[in-house]
Design a protein around this motif. Structure first.
Motif, PDB file in Angstrom:
ATOM      1  N   ALA A  36       0.792  -1.073  -0.097  1.00 11.83           N
ATOM      2  CA  ALA A  36      -0.014   0.011  -0.142  1.00 11.83           C
ATOM      3  C   ALA A  36       0.851   1.284   0.011  1.00 11.83           C
ATOM      4  N   ILE A  37       1.800   1.168   0.932  1.00 10.97           N
ATOM      5  CA  ILE A  37       3.087   2.331   0.846  1.00 10.97           C
ATOM      6  C   ILE A  37       3.370   2.521  -0.556  1.00 10.97           C
ATOM      7  N   ALA A  38       3.811   1.396  -1.117  1.00  9.80           N
ATOM      8  CA  ALA A  38       4.550   1.564  -2.500  1.00  9.80           C
ATOM      9  C   ALA A  38       3.445   2.064  -3.559  1.00  9.80           C
ATOM     10  N   GLY A  39       2.174   1.727  -3.493  1.00  9.12           N
ATOM     11  CA  GLY A  39       1.353   2.136  -4.324  1.00  9.12           C
ATOM     12  C   GLY A  39       1.066   3.508  -4.245  1.00  9.12           C
ATOM     13  N   TYR A  40       1.060   4.202  -3.100  1.00  8.67           N
ATOM     14  CA  TYR A  40       0.843   5.595  -2.669  1.00  8.67           C
ATOM     15  C   TYR A  40       2.125   6.307  -3.089  1.00  8.67           C
ATOM     16  N   LEU A  41       3.412   5.932  -3.111  1.00 13.43           N
ATOM     17  CA  LEU A  41       4.371   6.728  -3.790  1.00 13.43           C
ATOM     18  C   LEU A  41       4.330   6.445  -5.241  1.00 13.43           C
ATOM     19  N   TRP A  49      -0.433  12.611  -8.493  1.00  7.75           N
ATOM     20  CA  TRP A  49      -1.637  12.563  -7.870  1.00  7.75           C
ATOM     21  C   TRP A  49      -1.372  13.564  -6.805  1.00  7.75           C
ATOM     22  N   ASP A  50      -2.326  14.319  -6.319  1.00  7.82           N
ATOM     23  CA  ASP A  50      -2.292  15.033  -5.085  1.00  7.82           C
ATOM     24  C   ASP A  50      -1.758  14.267  -3.947  1.00  7.82           C
ATOM     25  N   GLY A  51      -1.268  14.707  -2.851  1.00  5.34           N
ATOM     26  CA  GLY A  51      -0.758  13.524  -1.691  1.00  5.34           C
ATOM     27  C   GLY A  51      -1.831  13.318  -0.926  1.00  5.34           C
ATOM     28  N   MET A  52      -2.894  14.089  -0.808  1.00  6.26           N
ATOM     29  CA  MET A  52      -4.037  13.923   0.165  1.00  6.26           C
ATOM     30  C   MET A  52      -4.981  12.770  -0.622  1.00  6.26           C
ATOM     31  N   PHE A  55      -3.422   9.647  -0.465  1.00  6.05           N
ATOM     32  CA  PHE A  55      -3.392   9.236   0.925  1.00  6.05           C
ATOM     33  C   PHE A  55      -4.638   8.441   1.439  1.00  6.05           C
ATOM     34  N   ILE A  56      -5.689   8.669   0.802  1.00  2.97           N
ATOM     35  CA  ILE A  56      -7.224   7.881   1.217  1.00  2.97           C
ATOM     36  C   ILE A  56      -7.023   6.844   0.910  1.00  2.97           C
ATOM     37  N   PRO A  57      -6.594   5.993  -0.036  1.00  7.68           N
ATOM     38  CA  PRO A  57      -6.476   4.562  -0.209  1.00  7.68           C
ATOM     39  C   PRO A  57      -5.451   3.874   0.906  1.00  7.68           C
ATOM     40  N   LEU A  58      -4.570   4.685   1.037  1.00  7.81           N
ATOM     41  CA  LEU A  58      -3.657   4.228   2.125  1.00  7.81           C
ATOM     42  C   LEU A  58      -4.303   4.136   3.509  1.00  7.81           C
ATOM     43  N   LEU A  59      -4.978   5.032   3.674  1.00 13.71           N
ATOM     44  CA  LEU A  59      -5.477   5.108   5.076  1.00 13.71           C
ATOM     45  C   LEU A  59      -6.627   4.175   5.246  1.00 13.71           C
TER      46      LEU A  59
END
Length: 79
Positions: A36-41, A49-52, A55-59
Motif C-alpha cells: 500500500a505504501i509503495a502504491g501511494y508513492l 496525484w495530489d498527496g491527500m 492518502f485516502i486509499p492508504l488510510l
C-alpha cells in the motif's frame, strides 16, 4: 525411566503453533502495508496525484489491516 508427559508435549506444540501463526500474521500485515505504501508513492511521484487524494486509499488499507490484525491476534490467543 518414565514416559514423557503428553500434556507437556501438547502444550509445547500449541505454543509453537501460536508463535508461528503470529509470525505469519505479522508478516502478512506488514507485506500488505508495504504494498500500500509503495502504491501511494507510485501514485504521488509517478502519476502526479495530489498527496491527500492518494492518502485516502492508504488510510483505508491501514484501517482494514489493523482490524484484520486485531481479529486474528485475538483468535490466535484464544487457541
Amino acid at each position: 525411566m518414565g514416559f514423557p508427559d503428553p500434556e507437556t508435549e501438547l502444550a509445547v506444540l500449541k505454543d509453537k503453533e501460536r508463535t508461528s501463526a503470529f509470525i505469519r500474521l505479522l508478516v502478512t500485515v506488514l507485506l500488505i502495508d508495504a504494498v500500500a505504501i509503495a502504491g501511494y508513492l507510485v501514485l504521488v511521484y509517478q502519476f502526479g496525484w495530489d498527496g491527500m487524494t492518494a492518502f485516502i486509499p492508504l488510510l483505508v488499507t491501514a484501517i482494514i489491516t489493523g482490524a484484520y490484525y486485531q481479529a486474528k491476534n485475538r483468535e490466535i490467543r484464544q487457541r
